[in-house]
Scaffold this active site. Structure first.
Site, PDB file in Angstrom:
ATOM      1  N   GLU A 104      -3.872  18.537  13.690  1.00 44.70           N
ATOM      2  CA  GLU A 104      -3.777  19.160  12.373  1.00 44.70           C
ATOM      3  C   GLU A 104      -5.125  19.115  11.669  1.00 44.70           C
ATOM      4  O   GLU A 104      -5.921  18.198  11.896  1.00 44.70           O
ATOM      5  CB  GLU A 104      -2.731  18.421  11.527  1.00 44.70           C
ATOM      6  CG  GLU A 104      -1.337  18.476  12.136  1.00 44.70           C
ATOM      7  CD  GLU A 104      -0.358  17.520  11.471  1.00 44.70           C
ATOM      8  OE1 GLU A 104      -0.582  17.155  10.303  1.00 44.70           O
ATOM      9  OE2 GLU A 104       0.617  17.121  12.137  1.00 44.70           O
ATOM     10  N   CYS A 117     -10.777  18.597   6.411  1.00 43.48           N
ATOM     11  CA  CYS A 117     -10.423  17.360   7.106  1.00 43.48           C
ATOM     12  C   CYS A 117     -10.039  17.730   8.537  1.00 43.48           C
ATOM     13  O   CYS A 117      -9.107  18.509   8.741  1.00 43.48           O
ATOM     14  CB  CYS A 117      -9.269  16.670   6.391  1.00 43.48           C
ATOM     15  SG  CYS A 117      -8.735  15.134   7.157  1.00 43.48           S
ATOM     16  N   CYS A 124      -3.044   9.068  17.941  1.00 38.47           N
ATOM     17  CA  CYS A 124      -3.983   7.982  17.688  1.00 38.47           C
ATOM     18  C   CYS A 124      -3.463   6.725  18.363  1.00 38.47           C
ATOM     19  O   CYS A 124      -2.251   6.470  18.389  1.00 38.47           O
ATOM     20  CB  CYS A 124      -4.136   7.742  16.187  1.00 38.47           C
ATOM     21  SG  CYS A 124      -5.350   6.464  15.760  1.00 38.47           S
ATOM     22  N   CYS A 128      -1.476   1.896  13.464  1.00 36.71           N
ATOM     23  CA  CYS A 128      -1.250   1.424  12.100  1.00 36.71           C
ATOM     24  C   CYS A 128       0.157   1.860  11.670  1.00 36.71           C
ATOM     25  O   CYS A 128       0.477   3.053  11.705  1.00 36.71           O
ATOM     26  CB  CYS A 128      -2.301   1.996  11.158  1.00 36.71           C
ATOM     27  SG  CYS A 128      -3.996   1.543  11.613  1.00 36.71           S
ATOM     28  N   CYS A 131       1.006   4.828   9.098  1.00 32.52           N
ATOM     29  CA  CYS A 131       0.332   6.110   9.335  1.00 32.52           C
ATOM     30  C   CYS A 131       1.181   6.989  10.251  1.00 32.52           C
ATOM     31  O   CYS A 131       1.615   6.552  11.324  1.00 32.52           O
ATOM     32  CB  CYS A 131      -1.033   5.852   9.963  1.00 32.52           C
ATOM     33  SG  CYS A 131      -1.896   7.336  10.524  1.00 32.52           S
ATOM     34  N   GLY A 179      -6.294  10.784  14.576  1.00 33.08           N
ATOM     35  CA  GLY A 179      -7.156  10.085  15.517  1.00 33.08           C
ATOM     36  C   GLY A 179      -8.144   9.131  14.863  1.00 33.08           C
ATOM     37  O   GLY A 179      -8.380   9.172  13.658  1.00 33.08           O
ATOM     38  N   GLU A 180      -8.716   8.274  15.684  1.00 33.23           N
ATOM     39  CA  GLU A 180      -9.782   7.346  15.294  1.00 33.23           C
ATOM     40  C   GLU A 180     -11.108   7.907  15.804  1.00 33.23           C
ATOM     41  O   GLU A 180     -11.373   7.894  17.014  1.00 33.23           O
ATOM     42  CB  GLU A 180      -9.515   5.957  15.889  1.00 33.23           C
ATOM     43  CG  GLU A 180     -10.703   5.023  15.936  1.00 33.23           C
ATOM     44  CD  GLU A 180     -11.371   4.783  14.588  1.00 33.23           C
ATOM     45  OE1 GLU A 180     -12.613   4.878  14.516  1.00 33.23           O
ATOM     46  OE2 GLU A 180     -10.652   4.486  13.606  1.00 33.23           O
ATOM     47  N   SER A 213     -14.908   8.497   9.424  1.00 33.73           N
ATOM     48  CA  SER A 213     -14.032   7.389   9.068  1.00 33.73           C
ATOM     49  C   SER A 213     -13.723   6.530  10.289  1.00 33.73           C
ATOM     50  O   SER A 213     -13.704   7.017  11.421  1.00 33.73           O
ATOM     51  CB  SER A 213     -12.730   7.941   8.479  1.00 33.73           C
ATOM     52  OG  SER A 213     -11.819   6.905   8.206  1.00 33.73           O
ATOM     53  N   SER A 236     -11.772   2.285   6.753  1.00 38.22           N
ATOM     54  CA  SER A 236     -10.384   2.183   6.320  1.00 38.22           C
ATOM     55  C   SER A 236      -9.975   0.714   6.391  1.00 38.22           C
ATOM     56  O   SER A 236      -9.617   0.210   7.455  1.00 38.22           O
ATOM     57  CB  SER A 236      -9.480   3.040   7.218  1.00 38.22           C
ATOM     58  OG  SER A 236      -9.816   4.409   7.097  1.00 38.22           O
ATOM     59  N   LEU A 237     -10.027   0.030   5.251  1.00 39.80           N
ATOM     60  CA  LEU A 237      -9.833  -1.418   5.233  1.00 39.80           C
ATOM     61  C   LEU A 237      -8.361  -1.784   5.005  1.00 39.80           C
ATOM     62  O   LEU A 237      -7.743  -2.480   5.796  1.00 39.80           O
ATOM     63  CB  LEU A 237     -10.715  -2.053   4.163  1.00 39.80           C
ATOM     64  CG  LEU A 237     -10.892  -3.564   4.278  1.00 39.80           C
ATOM     65  CD1 LEU A 237     -11.680  -3.921   5.518  1.00 39.80           C
ATOM     66  CD2 LEU A 237     -11.558  -4.131   3.031  1.00 39.80           C
ATOM     67  N   HIS A 238      -7.818  -1.361   3.873  1.00 36.29           N
ATOM     68  CA  HIS A 238      -6.391  -1.493   3.529  1.00 36.29           C
ATOM     69  C   HIS A 238      -5.912  -2.912   3.230  1.00 36.29           C
ATOM     70  O   HIS A 238      -4.798  -3.076   2.739  1.00 36.29           O
ATOM     71  CB  HIS A 238      -5.501  -0.879   4.618  1.00 36.29           C
ATOM     72  CG  HIS A 238      -5.851   0.536   4.964  1.00 36.29           C
ATOM     73  ND1 HIS A 238      -6.090   1.495   4.002  1.00 36.29           N
ATOM     74  CD2 HIS A 238      -6.032   1.140   6.163  1.00 36.29           C
ATOM     75  CE1 HIS A 238      -6.386   2.639   4.608  1.00 36.29           C
ATOM     76  NE2 HIS A 238      -6.367   2.454   5.903  1.00 36.29           N
ATOM     77  N   ASN A 315       0.668   8.422   0.998  1.00 35.40           N
ATOM     78  CA  ASN A 315       1.515   9.593   1.193  1.00 35.40           C
ATOM     79  C   ASN A 315       2.581   9.194   2.209  1.00 35.40           C
ATOM     80  O   ASN A 315       2.329   9.190   3.410  1.00 35.40           O
ATOM     81  CB  ASN A 315       0.673  10.768   1.712  1.00 35.40           C
ATOM     82  CG  ASN A 315       1.441  12.076   1.717  1.00 35.40           C
ATOM     83  OD1 ASN A 315       2.655  12.089   1.539  1.00 35.40           O
ATOM     84  ND2 ASN A 315       0.734  13.165   1.926  1.00 35.40           N
ATOM     85  N   CYS A 358      -1.729  13.541   7.774  1.00 32.34           N
ATOM     86  CA  CYS A 358      -1.890  14.087   9.122  1.00 32.34           C
ATOM     87  C   CYS A 358      -0.955  13.397  10.097  1.00 32.34           C
ATOM     88  O   CYS A 358      -0.806  12.186  10.100  1.00 32.34           O
ATOM     89  CB  CYS A 358      -3.344  13.949   9.575  1.00 32.34           C
ATOM     90  SG  CYS A 358      -4.372  15.278   8.961  1.00 32.34           S
TER      91      CYS A 358
END
Length: 367
Positions: A104, A117, A124, A128, A131, A179-180, A213, A236-238, A315, A358
């Site tokens: 996407e 984006c 991925c 996570c 996600c 994806g990463e 990212s 991307s820490l979170h 989201n 995504c």
């Protein structure tokens, strides 16, 4: 023979013009019995005119353009679904790849800029749990051309005035789709080089308007610092503590919070580019005031002026236990970071009404 977009076999995508360096394109053109200067003509059509349509390449003889386009411009992406929001200025596309894999991309137009984006992998492997893409698992890496084609398609849509607001140019690009990116390092950097190269051998974008990212693949972060291309790095820490982050971002069991932050600081020291910290705010999970304080303390321990935090209202995906923080909690989290002197900006969450996260469209289609 046209490519089938219903095939299930996973494999290497067919060779495409955008996979090749200008020198390699020249070699292919000569091997096909054409003059080497045709390579520059093709590049001008692809990167400057944003077309791979042989009928538009009128400066090439018909026989020549057919041979070259057949060999260098195989169809890599086919739009399966296109959803629009915000009066048509947010456009999300679900693409089918040559082997049936799905990715996407999201194009967002603002009054004075536009951002795309893009996805770098189908699915991925980072797993996570909050996600949508992470829930899909990894299908495969995308080729450079499969990523570049997402860019060309969006750029042409803007240039042709298909997005409300009149013809425009793509200004910004973020590798924050499926994806990463750092797990597909070679193809991502191949894409970046084509983005920043001046026409006719690239799109001529500013490296400063490109964001890569990562969830914290430390060796790749350090490698990126040495590329000499000053893109923006987004981590991307979170979560600021290892106990929670290992639950939210499993790769943290390999490279800890401190190791990821050290690599991010190293990127700033080498490039002079301020690093973005991405932090999805999840209700009652990582949105506590003390975690904002801990994050501020850890960032300041590595110096001042090197980082910017983007809290992101989550989201949520359908059926997920994860949901966005309450607004007052979000405000408190931001206020605490700012009290530590950390520049903090809530991330715009466009497209929530069109399954903006995504992976959601791909997951729905599989269902």
């Amino acid at each position: 023979m046209p490519l089938s977009f219903t095939a299930k076999r996973r494999g290497k995508p067919p060779r495409h013009f955008a996979d090749l360096t200008p020198e390699e394109v020249g070699e292919v053109v000569v091997a096909l019995g054409e003059k080497k200067f045709r390579a520059k003509q093709l590049a001008t059509h692809y990167y400057a005119h944003l077309t791979n349509d042989p009928s538009a390449m009128t400066d090439l003889p018909a026989a020549t353009r057919d041979v070259l386009t057949e060999n260098l411009f195989p169809r890599l992406l086919e739009a399966s679904r296109v959803l629009k929001a915000d009066g048509g200025t947010t456009v999300k596309t679900l693409w089918h790849l040559f082997d049936g894999a799905k990715v996407e991309s999201v194009l967002m137009r603002y009054p004075k800029r536009s951002t795309l984006c893009v996805s770098s992998q189908a699915g991925c492997g980072m797993a996570c749990p909050f996600c949508a893409t992470g829930q899909l698992g990894l299908t495969r890496n995308l080729s450079t051309a499969e990523i570049v084609e997402q860019v060309r398609s969006a750029s042409k849509s803007l240039a042709d005035g298909d997005v409300p607001g009149g013809p425009a140019r793509l200004n910004n690009l973020v590798f924050m789709g499926m994806g990463e990116p750092m797990a597909n390092y070679k193809a991502v950097m191949g894409t970046v080089r084509r983005l920043v190269a001046e026409p006719p051998v690239g799109f001529g974008m500013s490296a400063r308007n490109i964001t890569v990212s990562t969830v914290g693949l430390v060796p790749a972060m350090r490698k990126l610092a040495d590329e000499g291309i000053p893109v923006t790095l987004a981590l991307s820490l979170h979560a600021p503590d290892d106990e929670l982050r290992s639950e939210l971002v499993p790769i943290n069991t390999r490279w800890s919070v401190d190791e990821a932050l050290d690599a991010a600081r190293h990127y700033f020291e080498v490039t002079g580019r301020r690093v973005s910290i991405e932090y999805a705010l999840i209700k009652d999970m990582n949105d506590h005031g003390w975690r904002a304080d801990l994050l501020g303390e850890k960032l300041n321990a590595r110096g001042r002026g090197w980082v910017h935090v983007n809290p992101i209202p989550l989201n949520p995906t359908p059926g997920s236990i994860w949901t966005a923080s309450d607004r007052d909690v979000e405000d408190e989290f931001v206020a605490r970071l700012r009290a530590h002197g950390i520049p903090t900006t809530i991330r715009d969450t466009r497209g929530s009404d069109i399954d903006g996260a995504c992976g959601q469209l791909a997951a729905e289609e599989d269902e």
